[in-house]
Design an enzyme around this catalytic site. Structure first.
Site, PDB file in Angstrom:
ATOM      1  N   GLU A   1       3.498   4.311  -0.139  1.00 19.90           N
ATOM      2  CA  GLU A   1       4.411   4.913  -1.120  1.00 19.90           C
ATOM      3  C   GLU A   1       5.096   6.095  -0.450  1.00 19.90           C
ATOM      4  OE1 GLU A   1       2.108   5.968  -4.583  1.00 19.90           O
ATOM      5  OE2 GLU A   1       1.385   3.905  -4.835  1.00 19.90           O
TER       6      GLU A   1
ATOM      7  N   ARG B   1      17.650  -9.860  40.914  1.00 16.86           N
ATOM      8  CA  ARG B   1      18.608  -8.780  41.136  1.00 16.86           C
ATOM      9  C   ARG B   1      18.520  -8.259  42.574  1.00 16.86           C
ATOM     10  NH1 ARG B   1      23.361  -6.469  40.037  1.00 16.86           N
ATOM     11  NH2 ARG B   1      23.303  -4.200  40.164  1.00 16.86           N
TER      12      ARG B   1
ATOM     13  N   GLY C   1      21.081  -0.612  34.106  1.00 19.59           N
ATOM     14  CA  GLY C   1      22.097  -0.501  33.046  1.00 19.59           C
ATOM     15  C   GLY C   1      22.156  -1.748  32.175  1.00 19.59           C
TER      16      GLY C   1
ATOM     17  N   GLU D   1       0.395  -0.519  10.146  1.00 21.60           N
ATOM     18  CA  GLU D   1      -1.066  -0.762  10.047  1.00 21.60           C
ATOM     19  C   GLU D   1      -1.848   0.428  10.605  1.00 21.60           C
ATOM     20  OE1 GLU D   1      -1.966  -2.831   8.106  1.00 21.60           O
ATOM     21  OE2 GLU D   1      -0.350  -4.315   8.097  1.00 21.60           O
TER      22      GLU D   1
ATOM     23  N   GLN E   1      13.802  -0.427  32.122  1.00 22.07           N
ATOM     24  CA  GLN E   1      14.070   0.339  33.347  1.00 22.07           C
ATOM     25  C   GLN E   1      14.372  -0.593  34.521  1.00 22.07           C
ATOM     26  OE1 GLN E   1      14.302   3.488  32.969  1.00 22.07           O
ATOM     27  NE2 GLN E   1      14.731   4.051  35.075  1.00 22.07           N
TER      28      GLN E   1
ATOM     29  N   LEU F   1       0.827  -1.206   0.000  1.00 24.30           N
ATOM     30  CA  LEU F   1       0.000   0.000   0.000  1.00 24.30           C
ATOM     31  C   LEU F   1       0.864   1.259   0.000  1.00 24.30           C
ATOM     32  CD1 LEU F   1      -2.468  -1.037   2.895  1.00 24.30           C
ATOM     33  CD2 LEU F   1      -2.666  -1.567   0.468  1.00 24.30           C
TER      34      LEU F   1
HETATM   35  C1  LIG Z   1       8.715  -1.992   9.469  1.00 24.38           C
HETATM   36  C2  LIG Z   1       7.567  -1.498   8.640  1.00 24.38           C
HETATM   37  C3  LIG Z   1       6.813  -2.398   7.907  1.00 24.38           C
HETATM   38  C4  LIG Z   1       5.761  -1.945   7.105  1.00 24.38           C
HETATM   39  N1  LIG Z   1       5.056  -2.837   6.341  1.00 24.38           N
HETATM   40  C5  LIG Z   1       4.173  -2.377   5.440  1.00 24.38           C
HETATM   41  C6  LIG Z   1       3.543  -3.259   4.487  1.00 24.38           C
HETATM   42  O1  LIG Z   1       3.762  -4.483   4.498  1.00 24.38           O
HETATM   43  N2  LIG Z   1       2.702  -2.744   3.583  1.00 24.38           N
HETATM   44  C7  LIG Z   1       2.423  -1.415   3.525  1.00 24.38           C
HETATM   45  O2  LIG Z   1       1.669  -0.997   2.660  1.00 24.38           O
HETATM   46  N3  LIG Z   1       2.982  -0.541   4.407  1.00 24.38           N
HETATM   47  C8  LIG Z   1       3.856  -0.997   5.355  1.00 24.38           C
HETATM   48  N4  LIG Z   1       4.452  -0.113   6.235  1.00 24.38           N
HETATM   49  C9  LIG Z   1       4.114   1.300   6.174  1.00 24.38           C
HETATM   50  C10 LIG Z   1       3.331   1.796   7.378  1.00 24.38           C
HETATM   51  O3  LIG Z   1       2.012   1.310   7.350  1.00 24.38           O
HETATM   52  C11 LIG Z   1       3.409   3.338   7.370  1.00 24.38           C
HETATM   53  O4  LIG Z   1       4.757   3.676   7.684  1.00 24.38           O
HETATM   54  C12 LIG Z   1       2.453   3.966   8.364  1.00 24.38           C
HETATM   55  O5  LIG Z   1       1.127   3.765   7.966  1.00 24.38           O
HETATM   56  C13 LIG Z   1       2.697   5.477   8.517  1.00 24.38           C
HETATM   57  O6  LIG Z   1       2.867   6.115   7.285  1.00 24.38           O
HETATM   58  P1  LIG Z   1       4.125   7.065   7.065  1.00 24.38           P
HETATM   59  O7  LIG Z   1       5.354   6.306   7.453  1.00 24.38           O
HETATM   60  O8  LIG Z   1       4.097   7.640   5.684  1.00 24.38           O
HETATM   61  O9  LIG Z   1       3.940   8.233   8.111  1.00 24.38           O
HETATM   62  P2  LIG Z   1       3.112   9.572   7.900  1.00 24.38           P
HETATM   63  O10 LIG Z   1       1.784   9.266   7.319  1.00 24.38           O
HETATM   64  O11 LIG Z   1       3.976  10.569   7.185  1.00 24.38           O
HETATM   65  O12 LIG Z   1       2.906  10.039   9.416  1.00 24.38           O
HETATM   66  C14 LIG Z   1       3.856  10.832  10.131  1.00 24.38           C
HETATM   67  C15 LIG Z   1       3.224  11.310  11.447  1.00 24.38           C
HETATM   68  O13 LIG Z   1       2.081  12.141  11.153  1.00 24.38           O
HETATM   69  C16 LIG Z   1       0.942  11.650  11.850  1.00 24.38           C
HETATM   70  N5  LIG Z   1      -0.266  11.885  11.033  1.00 24.38           N
HETATM   71  C17 LIG Z   1      -0.435  11.680   9.700  1.00 24.38           C
HETATM   72  N6  LIG Z   1      -1.699  11.948   9.333  1.00 24.38           N
HETATM   73  C18 LIG Z   1      -2.357  12.311  10.464  1.00 24.38           C
HETATM   74  C19 LIG Z   1      -3.710  12.699  10.747  1.00 24.38           C
HETATM   75  N7  LIG Z   1      -4.668  12.740   9.817  1.00 24.38           N
HETATM   76  N8  LIG Z   1      -4.033  12.988  12.034  1.00 24.38           N
HETATM   77  C20 LIG Z   1      -3.105  12.926  13.006  1.00 24.38           C
HETATM   78  N9  LIG Z   1      -1.806  12.567  12.808  1.00 24.38           N
HETATM   79  C21 LIG Z   1      -1.449  12.272  11.546  1.00 24.38           C
HETATM   80  C22 LIG Z   1       1.212  10.159  12.038  1.00 24.38           C
HETATM   81  O14 LIG Z   1       0.475   9.632  13.110  1.00 24.38           O
HETATM   82  C23 LIG Z   1       2.703  10.164  12.304  1.00 24.38           C
HETATM   83  O15 LIG Z   1       2.934  10.454  13.671  1.00 24.38           O
HETATM   84  C24 LIG Z   1       5.477  -0.552   7.058  1.00 24.38           C
HETATM   85  C25 LIG Z   1       6.248   0.339   7.814  1.00 24.38           C
HETATM   86  C26 LIG Z   1       7.286  -0.102   8.585  1.00 24.38           C
HETATM   87  C27 LIG Z   1       8.104   0.908   9.345  1.00 24.38           C
END
Ligand SMILES: Cc1cc2nc3c(=O)[nH]c(=O)nc-3n(C[C@H](O)[C@H](O)[C@H](O)COP(=O)(O)OP(=O)(O)OC[C@H]3O[C@@H](n4cnc5c(N)ncnc54)[C@H](O)[C@@H]3O)c2cc1C
Length: 398
Positions: free
Chosen positions: A5, A146, A242, A265, A238, A3
Site C-alpha cells: 500500500e 566486436r 555505446g 519481494e 559496458q 500486499l
Molecule cells: C514492478 C513492481 C511489482 C510489484 N509487485 C507487487 C505485487 O504483486 N504485490 C505486492 O504486494 N507488492 C508488489 N510490489 C511492491 C514491492 O514489493 C515493494 O515496492 C517493495 O517491497 C518495497 O516497498 P516500497 O516500494 O514501499 O519501498 P520502501 O519500503 O519505502 O523502501 C524504500 C527504501 O528504504 C529501505 N528500507 C525500508 N525499510 C528498511 C529497513 N528496515 N532496513 C533497511 N532499509 C530499509 C528499502 O530497502 C528501500 O531502499 C511491486 C513493486 C514493483 C516496483
C-alpha cells in the site's frame, strides 16, 4: 498477492486496507487501496487486510481471496515502469469488495504471507539467474564479434576479466539457487507426507532441519543473486560500449529488467534484515562447516584451504560485531556479514560442483578469488570499526 500500500511497503505491519464483517450480508467487505500489484488486473487475488479494528501491527491482519468479477475493485492506474514492461503493475481501489477469508483469522501476515513470500523470493532468485544468463550470453557473443585496435575486444584483459567474472557470479547464483530449491523440496516433501501420515522421529528432525535451511538460504540467495544480476546487466551494457546504450540491442532491456529483482519481494536491505539472524545464531557457520567437511579430490584441496582461512576471518568479524551488544552497530554491519557468509557458502557449493564436474572448476577458482577480496575487505572494515564511527555516517534531519 496484494500486499503493498502507499504507506506499507517494506513494513507490511502497517497495512491499512480494511476488512469488515457485514452481518446482514454474511460476507467480508474490503475497503482501501493497494499499489504496485503485479497482474492486479487479473480476476483472482490474495489480499492482506486489517480484519481486527483498532489493531496496529501484523497480528491484526488476515488473508482474503477475492474475485474481481464480483465487483468492488477497480484498477485506478497501470504504472509506467523502467522495466518488465510486459507485466502490468496496478493500483487497485477496493470499495466494498466482497472477499473470503483464507485460513485462520489474524495469521495473514505472520503465517501465510511469510510462507508465500519465501516461495516468491526463491522465484525472484530464479528470475535473477535467468536475467544473469542472458546478460552473460549477450556480452560474450558481442565481445567475440566486436573488433577494436585490430582484435576482438574479448582479447583485452579488461574485457575477458569482466566476462569470466560474470560467468563465475552466474554459476555461483545458480548453484545457490539449486541448493536452496533442494532444501525447500526436502522440507515440502516431508510436509506433504505429514498430511497423509504421522512422521517418525527421524523424519520430523529431517523436516525441521530442511525448513531451517530453507529459511536461512532463501533471503540470502534472493539478496545476493539479485545484486549479481544487476552487476551482470551493468557489465553487459559496458561490454557493448555505446551500442549498449541504444535500444537496438537486447542488453538495454536486460539492464532495465534486472533492476526490479533487488527491489520486489523485499529489497536487498530487507533480505539482509531476514538473513542476519543466520549470522548471529551461527546458522550459516554451521552450514559452512558442513560443506567444509565434504570429501573432495586432492586437486581441489587448495580451494578448501583458502576457504578455511576466510571462514576464520568471517567468524572473527561476527564475534566483533555481536560482542558490541549494540543493535545499531549490528544493523550497520549486517550486509557486510551476510555477504561474507553468502560468498563463502557459494564458493563451497562451486567446489562441490567442481568435484562432480570439472567444467565448474574455472568458475570456482575465479569466484574464490572474488570471495577472498570481499571477505578480506569486509573483515578489515569491521576490524577497524567502533560504535562511535556511526556518527560519521548519520545524517541530521532538517
Ligand atoms: C514492478 C513492481 C511489482 C510489484 N509487485 C507487487 C505485487 O504483486 N504485490 C505486492 O504486494 N507488492 C508488489 N510490489 C511492491 C514491492 O514489493 C515493494 O515496492 C517493495 O517491497 C518495497 O516497498 P516500497 O516500494 O514501499 O519501498 P520502501 O519500503 O519505502 O523502501 C524504500 C527504501 O528504504 C529501505 N528500507 C525500508 N525499510 C528498511 C529497513 N528496515 N532496513 C533497511 N532499509 C530499509 C528499502 O530497502 C528501500 O531502499 C511491486 C513493486 C514493483 C516496483
Amino acid at each position: 498477492m496484494d500486499l503493498t500500500e502507499p504507506d506499507a511497503g517494506s513494513d507490511l505491519q502497517a497495512v491499512q486496507l480494511k476488512a469488515a464483517w457485514d452481518e446482514k450480508k454474511g460476507i467480508w467487505l474490503l475497503n482501501g487501496v493497494k499499489r504496485f500489484i503485479t497482474n492486479g488486473d487479473g480476476d483472482i487475488a490474495l489480499v492482506l487486510a486489517r480484519s481486527e479494528a483498532g489493531t496496529k501491527d501484523g497480528r491484526g491482519l488476515s488473508m482474503f481471496i477475492y474475485d474481481k468479477r464480483s465487483g468492488g475493485v477497480t484498477v485506478r492506474r497501470i504504472e509506467h515502469k523502467m522495466g518488465i514492461i510486459g507485466s502490468p503493475t496496478c493500483e487497485l481501489v477496493f470499495k466494498d469488495a466482497p472477499g473470503e477469508i483464507v485460513g485462520d483469522r489474524k495469521l495473514g501476515l505472520i503465517k501465510y504471507v511469510m510462507a508465500l513470500m519465501n516461495g516468491a523470493r526463491l522465484g525472484i532468485h530464479a528470475q535473477s539467474v535467468g536475467v544473469s544468463e542472458s546478460a552473460y550470453r549477450e556480452a560474450l557473443s558481442y565481445a567475440k564479434e566486436r573488433v577494436q585496435f585490430g582484435k576482438a575486444i574479448i582479447r583485452f584483459p579488461a574485457v575477458y576479466e569482466m566476462i569470466t567474472t560474470m560467468k563465475a557470479k552466474l554459476d555461483a547464483s545458480r548453484t545457490l539457487l539449486y541448493e536452496t530449491a533442494r532444501f525447500v523440496d526436502m522440507y515440502k516433501t516431508y510436509a506433504h507426507i505429514s498430511d497423509e501420515r504421522a512422521l517418525d522421529k527421524d523424519e520430523k528432525a529431517e523436516m525441521k532441519k530442511y525448513q531451517r535451511l530453507s529459511d536461512l538460504f532463501t533471503p540470502l540467495g534472493k539478496g545476493i543473486a539479485s545484486e549479481f544480476c544487476n552487476q551482470l546487466a551493468y557489465d553487459a551494457v559496458q561490454i557493448h560500449g555505446g551500442s549498449g546504450f541504444m535500444k537496438d540491442y537486447p542488453v538495454e532491456r536486460i539492464y532495465r529488467d534486472a533492476r526490479i529483482t533487488s527491489i520486489y519481494e523485499g529489497t536487498t536491505q530487507l533480505q539482509v534484515v531476514a538473513a542476519i539472524r543466520g549470522v548471529t545464531t551461527g546458522g550459516y557457520l554451521a552450514q559452512i562447516r558442513e560443506y567444509e567437511s565434504q570429501k573432495i579430490t586432492p586437486e581441489l584441496e587448495f580451494m578448501r584451504r583458502t576457504l578455511i582461512i576466510l571462514t576464520d576471518d568471517y567468524e572473527q568479524a561476527v564475534t566483533r560485531v555481536v560482542e558490541s551488544n549494540d543493535n545499531e552497530f549490528i544493523d550497520f554491519h549486517a550486509r557486510r556479514l551476510v555477504e561474507m557468509a553468502g560468498f563463502i557458502l557459494m564458493s563451497y557449493l562451486l567446489v562441490v560442483d567442481s568435484n562432480r564436474d570439472a567444467s565448474f572448476t574455472k568458475s570456482a577458482k575465479v569466484f574464490i578469488k572474488l570471495t577472498k577480496s570481499l571477505v578480506k575487505g569486509h573483515a578489515e572494515f569491521i576490524r577497524g570499526s567502533v560504535v562511535e564511527d556511526l556518527a560519521a555516517y548519520k545524517i541530521e534531519m532538517e
